[in-house]
Design an enzyme around this catalytic site. Structure first.
Site, PDB file in Angstrom:
ATOM      1  N   TYR A 160       0.854  -1.198   0.000  1.00 30.33           N
ATOM      2  CA  TYR A 160       0.000   0.000   0.000  1.00 30.33           C
ATOM      3  C   TYR A 160       0.877   1.231   0.000  1.00 30.33           C
ATOM      4  O   TYR A 160       1.836   1.316   0.779  1.00 30.33           O
ATOM      5  CB  TYR A 160      -0.915   0.023   1.232  1.00 30.33           C
ATOM      6  CG  TYR A 160      -2.348   0.167   0.810  1.00 30.33           C
ATOM      7  CD1 TYR A 160      -2.768   1.343   0.175  1.00 30.33           C
ATOM      8  CD2 TYR A 160      -3.266  -0.856   0.964  1.00 30.33           C
ATOM      9  CE1 TYR A 160      -4.077   1.477  -0.265  1.00 30.33           C
ATOM     10  CE2 TYR A 160      -4.570  -0.729   0.526  1.00 30.33           C
ATOM     11  CZ  TYR A 160      -4.971   0.450  -0.091  1.00 30.33           C
ATOM     12  OH  TYR A 160      -6.247   0.579  -0.533  1.00 30.33           O
TER      13      TYR A 160
ATOM     14  N   GLU B  39      -0.196   5.059  -0.480  1.00 24.75           N
ATOM     15  CA  GLU B  39      -0.903   6.312  -0.777  1.00 24.75           C
ATOM     16  C   GLU B  39       0.092   7.459  -0.711  1.00 24.75           C
ATOM     17  O   GLU B  39       0.963   7.478   0.155  1.00 24.75           O
ATOM     18  CB  GLU B  39      -2.001   6.566   0.262  1.00 24.75           C
ATOM     19  CG  GLU B  39      -3.247   5.727   0.049  1.00 24.75           C
ATOM     20  CD  GLU B  39      -4.306   6.032   1.103  1.00 24.75           C
ATOM     21  OE1 GLU B  39      -5.431   5.570   0.925  1.00 24.75           O
ATOM     22  OE2 GLU B  39      -3.995   6.709   2.098  1.00 24.75           O
TER      23      GLU B  39
ATOM     24  N   ASP C 232      -4.960  14.204 -25.311  1.00 25.43           N
ATOM     25  CA  ASP C 232      -5.223  12.839 -24.852  1.00 25.43           C
ATOM     26  C   ASP C 232      -4.578  11.908 -25.873  1.00 25.43           C
ATOM     27  O   ASP C 232      -5.200  11.481 -26.827  1.00 25.43           O
ATOM     28  CB  ASP C 232      -6.732  12.608 -24.734  1.00 25.43           C
ATOM     29  CG  ASP C 232      -7.050  11.249 -24.143  1.00 25.43           C
ATOM     30  OD1 ASP C 232      -6.105  10.571 -23.708  1.00 25.43           O
ATOM     31  OD2 ASP C 232      -8.234  10.875 -24.129  1.00 25.43           O
TER      32      ASP C 232
ATOM     33  N   THR D 212      -2.051   6.459 -22.049  1.00 25.08           N
ATOM     34  CA  THR D 212      -2.006   5.136 -21.446  1.00 25.08           C
ATOM     35  C   THR D 212      -0.569   4.646 -21.544  1.00 25.08           C
ATOM     36  O   THR D 212       0.205   5.123 -22.378  1.00 25.08           O
ATOM     37  CB  THR D 212      -2.911   4.128 -22.189  1.00 25.08           C
ATOM     38  OG1 THR D 212      -2.547   4.135 -23.572  1.00 25.08           O
ATOM     39  CG2 THR D 212      -4.379   4.506 -22.057  1.00 25.08           C
TER      40      THR D 212
ATOM     41  N   LYS E 186      -1.137   0.057 -25.049  1.00 24.58           N
ATOM     42  CA  LYS E 186      -1.223   0.452 -26.470  1.00 24.58           C
ATOM     43  C   LYS E 186       0.181   0.413 -27.093  1.00 24.58           C
ATOM     44  O   LYS E 186       0.982  -0.428 -26.702  1.00 24.58           O
ATOM     45  CB  LYS E 186      -1.935   1.795 -26.627  1.00 24.58           C
ATOM     46  CG  LYS E 186      -3.343   1.756 -25.959  1.00 24.58           C
ATOM     47  CD  LYS E 186      -4.241   2.891 -26.294  1.00 24.58           C
ATOM     48  CE  LYS E 186      -5.580   2.719 -25.568  1.00 24.58           C
ATOM     49  NZ  LYS E 186      -6.485   3.843 -25.637  1.00 24.58           N
TER      50      LYS E 186
ATOM     51  N   ARG F 246      -1.089  -2.191 -18.420  1.00 16.70           N
ATOM     52  CA  ARG F 246      -2.300  -1.379 -18.508  1.00 16.70           C
ATOM     53  C   ARG F 246      -2.222  -0.287 -17.456  1.00 16.70           C
ATOM     54  O   ARG F 246      -2.006  -0.569 -16.276  1.00 16.70           O
ATOM     55  CB  ARG F 246      -3.548  -2.215 -18.218  1.00 16.70           C
ATOM     56  CG  ARG F 246      -3.694  -3.445 -19.051  1.00 16.70           C
ATOM     57  CD  ARG F 246      -5.125  -3.892 -19.025  1.00 16.70           C
ATOM     58  NE  ARG F 246      -5.915  -2.910 -19.731  1.00 16.70           N
ATOM     59  CZ  ARG F 246      -5.993  -2.839 -21.059  1.00 16.70           C
ATOM     60  NH1 ARG F 246      -5.351  -3.698 -21.806  1.00 16.70           N
ATOM     61  NH2 ARG F 246      -6.701  -1.904 -21.626  1.00 16.70           N
TER      62      ARG F 246
HETATM   63  C1  LIG Z   1      -7.468   4.271 -24.795  1.00 16.85           C
HETATM   64  C2  LIG Z   1      -7.859   5.672 -24.629  1.00 16.85           C
HETATM   65  C3  LIG Z   1      -8.325   6.162 -23.401  1.00 16.85           C
HETATM   66  C4  LIG Z   1      -8.649   5.310 -22.191  1.00 16.85           C
HETATM   67  O1  LIG Z   1      -7.797   4.371 -21.755  1.00 16.85           O
HETATM   68  P1  LIG Z   1      -8.325   3.264 -20.697  1.00 16.85           P
HETATM   69  O2  LIG Z   1      -7.055   2.751 -20.115  1.00 16.85           O
HETATM   70  O3  LIG Z   1      -9.101   2.272 -21.484  1.00 16.85           O
HETATM   71  O4  LIG Z   1      -9.184   3.961 -19.696  1.00 16.85           O
HETATM   72  C5  LIG Z   1      -8.619   7.506 -23.305  1.00 16.85           C
HETATM   73  N1  LIG Z   1      -8.475   8.321 -24.353  1.00 16.85           N
HETATM   74  C6  LIG Z   1      -8.044   7.892 -25.556  1.00 16.85           C
HETATM   75  C7  LIG Z   1      -7.906   8.858 -26.671  1.00 16.85           C
HETATM   76  C8  LIG Z   1      -7.731   6.546 -25.733  1.00 16.85           C
HETATM   77  O5  LIG Z   1      -7.323   6.122 -26.928  1.00 16.85           O
END
Ligand SMILES: *Cc1c(COP(=O)(O)O)cnc(C)c1O
Length: 423
Positions: A70, A72, A216, A242, A245, A251
């Site tokens: 843990y 935090e 994003d 992320t 990907k 993840r």
């Molecule tokens: C994949 C993705 C997310 C979210 O990722 P998660 O890990 O599935 O929550 C957010 N924004 C964009 C543009 C993405 O491609």
């Protein structure tokens, strides 16, 4: 403090890691599921644009006893004792992320890409604020204003689109909408846009109306790490991504920002939107950032794009309508309508043949297209020649020129020649 001092032991420590035989003895039912899923991943063609194969080193960190800890708070300022060593892991992840992307500040704690976006909004916005983002029908993510998501519930989203003919972002439209709606934040990034994003153009529009720019960049961030796509970091106030990907880590999510927003971002992650950090995942992120900084990863990123270009050309030559006429990234969107199929039916037919991919929104109308990515197959070592084979096979399956048995045989040949995990 050294690792030896912090752990209180000297001498050799025998690592405890994933012990599959222990799992099999204790819980054969679940062990079967894990083995079956491993076999599925290794024996089908994985063309889901958001997926990849992490390295055994990343998997080892994920399966380590750091999962028990843990923690935090942040390194050096935790709400729990015994964090000396996980602090080292998190500092490594932070320093590697900063170096990899040339960012002033990195928060590596978000549990997912969506949590990273939530933290960015929490840091910069108040409920009810107006946000301008790519509309969901054009490839915006759920966190870009879906009514089913916190974003659509708590903020007033306005969507920009893409040109219905070219499929490209219309920066003049973004500019006009920004002037009309005066958003507090402008979001760029998509789940299916196959082209580079002009971050400088978004920055200019954001500055005109005094908006924050949030990139994003979950999809292209791995390409950015490998130098195969432009970086949003010099332009955006906050970059969300992320670590899975194309980036090929565990993840999870991360947020990058300038020094001026560092404290707000950190507080927005913990304690505002999350509790304890997942230290095994953060250690795995550190491993992945280390991998992504190597020349081998840069070569991988370039190959991902080269493969996507060849696959896009192959699909176009087979008669599919490739959105934007091609790709700059790992991602391809293609409309199978010219072959007489809608996206969902096409996806189902391909799945039965051992080819796994998604559907996606198309720039025009209600029908869905196919979304493919080359991150996973490139990790497997496939190159341009294999992309040509895959394009031809995919079209043959869609046209029903081969049956599922024949298609699966060819998929088996490819995946056996390029196993994702060599033992
Ligand atoms: C994949 C993705 C997310 C979210 O990722 P998660 O890990 O599935 O929550 C957010 N924004 C964009 C543009 C993405 O491609």
């Amino acid at each position: 403090m050294s690792v030896t001092e912090a752990s209180g032991v000297s001498g050799v420590v025998r690592p405890v890691g994933p012990d599959f035989e222990a799992l099999r003895r204790q819980d054969p039912e679940l062990a079967e599921v894990l083995l079956g899923e491993q076999a599925r991943q290794c024996s089908a063609l994985q063309l889901i644009a958001a997926e990849n194969f992490t390295s055994p080193a990343v998997l080892a960190a994920l399966g380590s006893p750091l999962a028990n800890k843990y923690a935090e708070g942040y390194p050096g300022a935790r709400h729990h004792g015994g964090c000396e060593l996980v602090d080292v892991a998190e500092r490594l992840a932070i320093e590697r992320a900063k170096a990899l992307f040339g960012a002033d500040h990195a928060n590596v704690q978000p549990h997912s890409g969506s949590s990273a976006v939530l933290a960015a909004y929490a840091a910069l916005l108040r409920p009810g604020d107006t946000v301008l983002a790519l509309g969901l029908p054009y490839g915006g993510h759920l966190t870009h204003g879906s009514p089913a998501n916190f974003s659509g519930r708590w903020f007033d989203f306005v969507g920009y689109g893409v040109d219905p003919e070219s499929g490209l972002i219309d920066y003049d439209q973004v500019d006009a909408l920004a002037r009309k709606h005066r958003p507090k934040a402008l979001v760029c990034g998509s789940i299916s846009y196959p082209r580079h994003i002009d971050y400088a153009a978004f920055r200019e529009i954001a500055d005109e109306v005094g908006a924050y720019l949030i990139a994003d960049a979950a999809h292209p961030m791995g390409l950015v790490a490998g130098g195969a796509a432009p970086s949003p970091v010099p332009y955006a106030d906050v970059v969300c991504a992320t670590t899975h990907k194309v980036l090929r880590g565990p993840r999870g999510g991360m947020v990058l920002c300038g020094a001026g927003l560092a404290e707000r971002i950190d507080r927005a992650v913990f304690p505002f939107t999350q509790g304890g950090a997942q230290m095994h995942t953060i250690a795995a992120k550190a491993v992945a950032f280390g991998e992504a900084a190597t020349p081998a990863f840069a070569a991988y990123a370039r190959q991902v794009v080269a493969n996507a270009r060849v696959l896009a050309d192959g699909l176009a030559a087979e008669g599919l309508a490739v959105t934007t006429g091609g790709t700059d990234t790992h991602l391809i969107c293609a409309d199978p309508a010219p072959l007489g199929l809608e996206g969902r039916a096409a996806r189902g037919r391909l799945a039965a043949a051992g080819i796994v991919l998604d559907t996606c929104a198309l720039p025009h109308g209600d029908a869905r297209g196919l979304r493919l990515g080359t991150a996973a197959v490139t990790t497997q070592g496939m190159g341009e020649a294999e992309m040509m084979r895959i394009g031809a096979l995919l079209a043959a399956v869609l046209r029903e020129e081969v049956d599922n048995r024949q298609a699966r045989e060819e998929v088996r040949e490819l995946t056996q020649a390029f196993p994702p995990y060599r033992s």
